[in-house]
Write an enzyme that holds these catalytic residues in place. Structure first.
Site, mmCIF file in Angstrom:
data_model
loop_
_atom_site.group_PDB
_atom_site.id
_atom_site.type_symbol
_atom_site.label_atom_id
_atom_site.label_comp_id
_atom_site.label_asym_id
_atom_site.label_seq_id
_atom_site.Cartn_x
_atom_site.Cartn_y
_atom_site.Cartn_z
ATOM 1 N N TYR A 198 11.140 9.027 0.764
ATOM 2 C CA TYR A 198 11.154 7.967 -0.249
ATOM 3 C C TYR A 198 11.795 8.382 -1.575
ATOM 4 O O TYR A 198 11.925 7.551 -2.474
ATOM 5 C CB TYR A 198 9.720 7.483 -0.504
ATOM 6 N N GLU B 105 12.111 -9.444 2.549
ATOM 7 C CA GLU B 105 11.375 -8.213 2.876
ATOM 8 C C GLU B 105 12.280 -7.004 2.641
ATOM 9 O O GLU B 105 13.435 -7.000 3.082
ATOM 10 C CB GLU B 105 10.945 -8.282 4.342
ATOM 11 N N HIS C 164 12.496 -2.634 2.673
ATOM 12 C CA HIS C 164 11.944 -1.310 2.954
ATOM 13 C C HIS C 164 12.881 -0.256 2.378
ATOM 14 O O HIS C 164 14.100 -0.326 2.589
ATOM 15 C CB HIS C 164 11.763 -1.099 4.460
ATOM 16 N N ARG D 110 4.770 10.950 -2.668
ATOM 17 C CA ARG D 110 4.595 10.700 -1.244
ATOM 18 C C ARG D 110 5.887 11.003 -0.489
ATOM 19 O O ARG D 110 6.923 10.413 -0.782
ATOM 20 C CB ARG D 110 4.275 9.213 -1.132
ATOM 21 N N ARG E 208 12.834 5.704 12.220
ATOM 22 C CA ARG E 208 11.569 6.446 12.109
ATOM 23 C C ARG E 208 10.680 6.182 13.334
ATOM 24 O O ARG E 208 11.188 5.806 14.381
ATOM 25 C CB ARG E 208 10.894 6.060 10.784
ATOM 26 N N ALA F 292 2.954 -0.463 5.120
ATOM 27 C CA ALA F 292 2.530 -0.446 6.525
ATOM 28 C C ALA F 292 1.988 -1.792 7.000
ATOM 29 O O ALA F 292 1.956 -2.052 8.212
ATOM 30 C CB ALA F 292 1.493 0.653 6.744
ATOM 31 N N ASN G 80 7.800 -5.688 -0.425
ATOM 32 C CA ASN G 80 7.717 -4.510 0.441
ATOM 33 C C ASN G 80 6.257 -4.386 0.858
ATOM 34 O O ASN G 80 5.432 -3.878 0.092
ATOM 35 C CB ASN G 80 8.175 -3.246 -0.287
ATOM 36 N N PRO H 159 0.797 -1.225 0.000
ATOM 37 C CA PRO H 159 0.000 0.000 0.000
ATOM 38 C C PRO H 159 0.830 1.274 0.000
ATOM 39 O O PRO H 159 1.860 1.360 0.668
ATOM 40 C CB PRO H 159 -0.832 -0.100 1.288
ATOM 41 N N ASN H 160 0.334 2.220 -0.765
ATOM 42 C CA ASN H 160 0.876 3.578 -0.874
ATOM 43 C C ASN H 160 2.180 3.661 -1.671
ATOM 44 O O ASN H 160 2.668 4.759 -1.936
ATOM 45 C CB ASN H 160 1.057 4.226 0.512
HETATM 46 C C1 DQA Z 1 8.046 1.245 3.883
HETATM 47 C C2 DQA Z 1 8.112 1.555 5.381
HETATM 48 C C3 DQA Z 1 6.751 1.409 6.025
HETATM 49 O O1 DQA Z 1 6.810 1.721 7.412
HETATM 50 C C4 DQA Z 1 5.755 2.338 5.369
HETATM 51 O O2 DQA Z 1 4.471 2.146 5.928
HETATM 52 C C5 DQA Z 1 5.731 2.201 3.893
HETATM 53 C C6 DQA Z 1 6.993 2.077 3.180
HETATM 54 C C7 DQA Z 1 9.400 1.508 3.187
HETATM 55 O O3 DQA Z 1 9.558 1.021 2.074
HETATM 56 O O4 DQA Z 1 10.262 2.198 3.733
HETATM 57 O O5 DQA Z 1 4.681 2.287 3.270
HETATM 58 O O6 DQA Z 1 7.741 -0.128 3.725
#
Ligand code: DQA
Length: 151
Positions: free
Chosen positions: A23, A97, A99, A18, A106, A76, A73, A10-11
């Protein structure tokens, strides 16, 4: 040719728009182009998917038999989705995994991953480069002490 599945949660479709200070300026298309090209340079076919929906991500993990590994990835969902955690645990395909940001630098809610314990490994804080490292790791499975017994 080996096949690797890259799933962004998501996102992550909002990359570039964003929180660019966290990012970066590059978009999801930039990321997907980067990893597909990186895979091709290593004789590996990379398929990219992105979803904002937990169940869709779970279905893709369940249907991943044709792939030799998943770069995931979970966004959240990392921090609270026991359903994605159980989906990873239900398949044999290794999951790395990733990120983009350094989640440990953070907010405290980002410090815990419910998906990491069932993943083969975790890469955090190295930007888009983390996806390339994850591909390298999946292609190297079986070497240097990473084998079936430790997933
Ligand atoms: C993320 C880190 C997560 O905490 C966040 O909710 C994301 C992006 C990252 O790629 O740094 O959506 O997974």
């Amino acid at each position: 040719m080996k096949k690797i599945l890259v799933i962004n949660g998501p996102n992550l479709n909002r990359l570039g728009l964003r929180e660019p200070d966290v990012y970066g300026q590059r978009t999801l298309i930039d990321l997907e182009t980067l990893v597909v090209d990186y895979g091709l340079g290593r004789s590996c076919e990379v398929t990219c998917k992105q979803s904002n929906h937990e169940g869709e991500i779970i279905d893709w993990i369940h249907e991943s038999d044709a792939f030799s590994g998943i770069v995931l990835n979970p966004g959240a969902f990392t921090h609270y989705s026991y359903a994605i955690r159980d989906a990873i645990a239900s398949v044999q395909v290794p999951v790395i995994e990733v990120h983009i940001s350094n989640v440990h630098a953070r907010e405290s809610f980002r410090h815990h991953s419910v998906t990491a314990p069932v993943s083969s490994g975790q890469i955090v804080g190295l930007g888009f480069g983390g996806y390339k490292l994850a591909i390298d790791a999946l292609l190297a499975k079986g070497e240097d002490g990473w084998n079936e017994s430790n997933n």
